[in-house]
Design a protein around this motif. Sequence first.
Motif, PDB file in Angstrom:
ATOM      1  N   LEU A 280      23.425  59.209  53.917  1.00  0.00           N
ATOM      2  CA  LEU A 280      24.461  59.557  54.580  1.00  0.00           C
ATOM      3  C   LEU A 280      24.358  60.879  55.271  1.00  0.00           C
ATOM      4  O   LEU A 280      25.376  61.326  56.188  1.00  0.00           O
ATOM      5  N   GLN A 281      23.198  61.392  55.239  1.00  0.00           N
ATOM      6  CA  GLN A 281      22.963  62.843  56.111  1.00  0.00           C
ATOM      7  C   GLN A 281      22.838  62.347  57.452  1.00  0.00           C
ATOM      8  O   GLN A 281      23.235  63.207  58.379  1.00  0.00           O
ATOM      9  N   LEU A 282      22.579  60.995  57.835  1.00  0.00           N
ATOM     10  CA  LEU A 282      22.572  60.722  59.271  1.00  0.00           C
ATOM     11  C   LEU A 282      23.710  59.935  59.855  1.00  0.00           C
ATOM     12  O   LEU A 282      23.774  59.376  60.976  1.00  0.00           O
ATOM     13  N   LEU A 283      24.799  59.745  59.055  1.00  0.00           N
ATOM     14  CA  LEU A 283      26.004  59.212  59.525  1.00  0.00           C
ATOM     15  C   LEU A 283      26.535  59.781  60.766  1.00  0.00           C
ATOM     16  O   LEU A 283      26.678  61.114  60.744  1.00  0.00           O
ATOM     17  N   GLU A 284      26.854  59.009  61.828  1.00  0.00           N
ATOM     18  CA  GLU A 284      27.611  59.875  63.096  1.00  0.00           C
ATOM     19  C   GLU A 284      28.908  59.854  62.561  1.00  0.00           C
ATOM     20  O   GLU A 284      29.403  59.272  61.783  1.00  0.00           O
ATOM     21  N   ASN A 285      29.417  60.864  63.638  1.00  0.00           N
ATOM     22  CA  ASN A 285      31.070  61.101  63.441  1.00  0.00           C
ATOM     23  C   ASN A 285      31.477  61.979  62.385  1.00  0.00           C
ATOM     24  O   ASN A 285      32.609  61.564  61.710  1.00  0.00           O
ATOM     25  N   GLN A 286      30.678  62.630  61.764  1.00  0.00           N
ATOM     26  CA  GLN A 286      30.804  63.333  60.659  1.00  0.00           C
ATOM     27  C   GLN A 286      31.732  64.542  61.112  1.00  0.00           C
ATOM     28  O   GLN A 286      31.680  65.088  62.102  1.00  0.00           O
ATOM     29  N   GLN A 287      32.922  65.073  60.297  1.00  0.00           N
ATOM     30  CA  GLN A 287      33.446  66.174  60.546  1.00  0.00           C
ATOM     31  C   GLN A 287      33.488  67.147  59.500  1.00  0.00           C
ATOM     32  O   GLN A 287      34.581  67.643  58.707  1.00  0.00           O
ATOM     33  N   PRO A 288      32.431  67.946  59.445  1.00  0.00           N
ATOM     34  CA  PRO A 288      32.214  68.866  58.252  1.00  0.00           C
ATOM     35  C   PRO A 288      33.022  70.001  58.227  1.00  0.00           C
ATOM     36  O   PRO A 288      33.349  70.692  57.268  1.00  0.00           O
ATOM     37  N   GLU A 289      33.726  70.377  59.977  1.00  0.00           N
ATOM     38  CA  GLU A 289      34.416  71.511  59.721  1.00  0.00           C
ATOM     39  C   GLU A 289      35.772  71.319  58.819  1.00  0.00           C
ATOM     40  O   GLU A 289      36.543  72.259  58.397  1.00  0.00           O
ATOM     41  N   GLN A 290      36.239  69.886  58.688  1.00  0.00           N
ATOM     42  CA  GLN A 290      37.522  69.742  57.843  1.00  0.00           C
ATOM     43  C   GLN A 290      37.340  70.230  56.329  1.00  0.00           C
ATOM     44  O   GLN A 290      38.297  70.420  55.890  1.00  0.00           O
ATOM     45  N   ILE A 291      36.127  70.446  56.107  1.00  0.00           N
ATOM     46  CA  ILE A 291      35.863  70.847  54.778  1.00  0.00           C
ATOM     47  C   ILE A 291      35.272  72.265  54.738  1.00  0.00           C
ATOM     48  O   ILE A 291      34.464  72.721  53.724  1.00  0.00           O
ATOM     49  N   LEU A 292      35.252  72.809  55.842  1.00  0.00           N
ATOM     50  CA  LEU A 292      34.990  74.175  56.255  1.00  0.00           C
ATOM     51  C   LEU A 292      33.294  74.493  56.063  1.00  0.00           C
ATOM     52  O   LEU A 292      32.891  75.505  55.289  1.00  0.00           O
ATOM     53  N   SER A 293      32.609  73.506  56.299  1.00  0.00           N
ATOM     54  CA  SER A 293      31.228  73.421  56.318  1.00  0.00           C
ATOM     55  C   SER A 293      30.408  73.406  57.638  1.00  0.00           C
ATOM     56  O   SER A 293      31.373  72.922  58.614  1.00  0.00           O
ATOM     57  N   ARG A 294      29.441  74.047  57.658  1.00  0.00           N
ATOM     58  CA  ARG A 294      28.657  74.032  58.865  1.00  0.00           C
ATOM     59  C   ARG A 294      27.984  72.731  59.257  1.00  0.00           C
ATOM     60  O   ARG A 294      27.701  71.851  58.571  1.00  0.00           O
ATOM     61  N   ASP A 295      28.231  72.378  60.759  1.00  0.00           N
ATOM     62  CA  ASP A 295      27.540  71.280  61.313  1.00  0.00           C
ATOM     63  C   ASP A 295      26.090  71.282  61.451  1.00  0.00           C
ATOM     64  O   ASP A 295      25.852  71.454  62.548  1.00  0.00           O
ATOM     65  N   TYR A 296      25.425  71.008  60.357  1.00  0.00           N
ATOM     66  CA  TYR A 296      23.988  70.897  60.483  1.00  0.00           C
ATOM     67  C   TYR A 296      23.470  69.358  60.971  1.00  0.00           C
ATOM     68  O   TYR A 296      22.261  69.084  61.547  1.00  0.00           O
ATOM     69  N   ILE A 297      24.278  68.421  60.547  1.00  0.00           N
ATOM     70  CA  ILE A 297      24.092  67.107  60.970  1.00  0.00           C
ATOM     71  C   ILE A 297      23.448  66.754  62.169  1.00  0.00           C
ATOM     72  O   ILE A 297      22.606  66.090  62.612  1.00  0.00           O
ATOM     73  N   SER A 298      24.163  67.514  63.227  1.00  0.00           N
ATOM     74  CA  SER A 298      23.587  67.339  64.645  1.00  0.00           C
ATOM     75  C   SER A 298      22.244  67.685  65.037  1.00  0.00           C
ATOM     76  O   SER A 298      21.530  67.284  65.912  1.00  0.00           O
ATOM     77  N   GLY A 299      21.783  68.739  63.974  1.00  0.00           N
ATOM     78  CA  GLY A 299      20.430  69.021  64.335  1.00  0.00           C
ATOM     79  C   GLY A 299      19.418  68.250  63.917  1.00  0.00           C
ATOM     80  O   GLY A 299      18.306  68.298  64.476  1.00  0.00           O
ATOM     81  N   PHE A 300      19.573  66.939  63.208  1.00  0.00           N
ATOM     82  CA  PHE A 300      18.634  66.042  63.224  1.00  0.00           C
ATOM     83  C   PHE A 300      18.450  65.285  64.463  1.00  0.00           C
ATOM     84  O   PHE A 300      17.150  64.673  64.747  1.00  0.00           O
ATOM     85  N   LYS A 301      19.101  65.391  65.484  1.00  0.00           N
ATOM     86  CA  LYS A 301      19.033  65.030  66.897  1.00  0.00           C
ATOM     87  C   LYS A 301      17.742  65.785  67.446  1.00  0.00           C
ATOM     88  O   LYS A 301      17.194  65.200  68.218  1.00  0.00           O
TER      89      LYS A 301
END
Length: 118
Positions: free
Chosen positions: A45-66
């Motif tokens: 699930l770490q690699l799922l596209e189109n995540q919206q972590p800002e909705q839960i006030l979390s930092r978007d590190y997922i794009s860092g996997f790119k």
Amino acid sequence: MNRIGFVFQSSPHSTTKGREGLDAILAASAYSEDIHIFFIGDGVLQLLENQQPEQILSRDYISGFKMLALYDLEEIFVCQTALSNRGLQANNLNIDVDVIPNQQINEKLAQCAQVMVF
């Protein structure tokens, strides 16, 4: 230098493990080119596209996997069973990976001198 394995088994945003694992990979890449990265269990699930972590006030590190491609880290493996158990396919992920069965994951992990789990 010996091969280093990084295993992601935790879902994103529930803990800091995913972000810490990504940071560890990028740091280790300065010292080693022989890095294998594995996503198993909820770690896929770490690699799922189109995540919206800002909705839960979390930092978007997922794009860092790119960034892994920029660091020439291409040995990225995802557990086939973990994907199918969650109703996912490789095209649901935000980076290119090799989807392999559990047996191959175990074989590749056995080839790593050090394994870090996140």
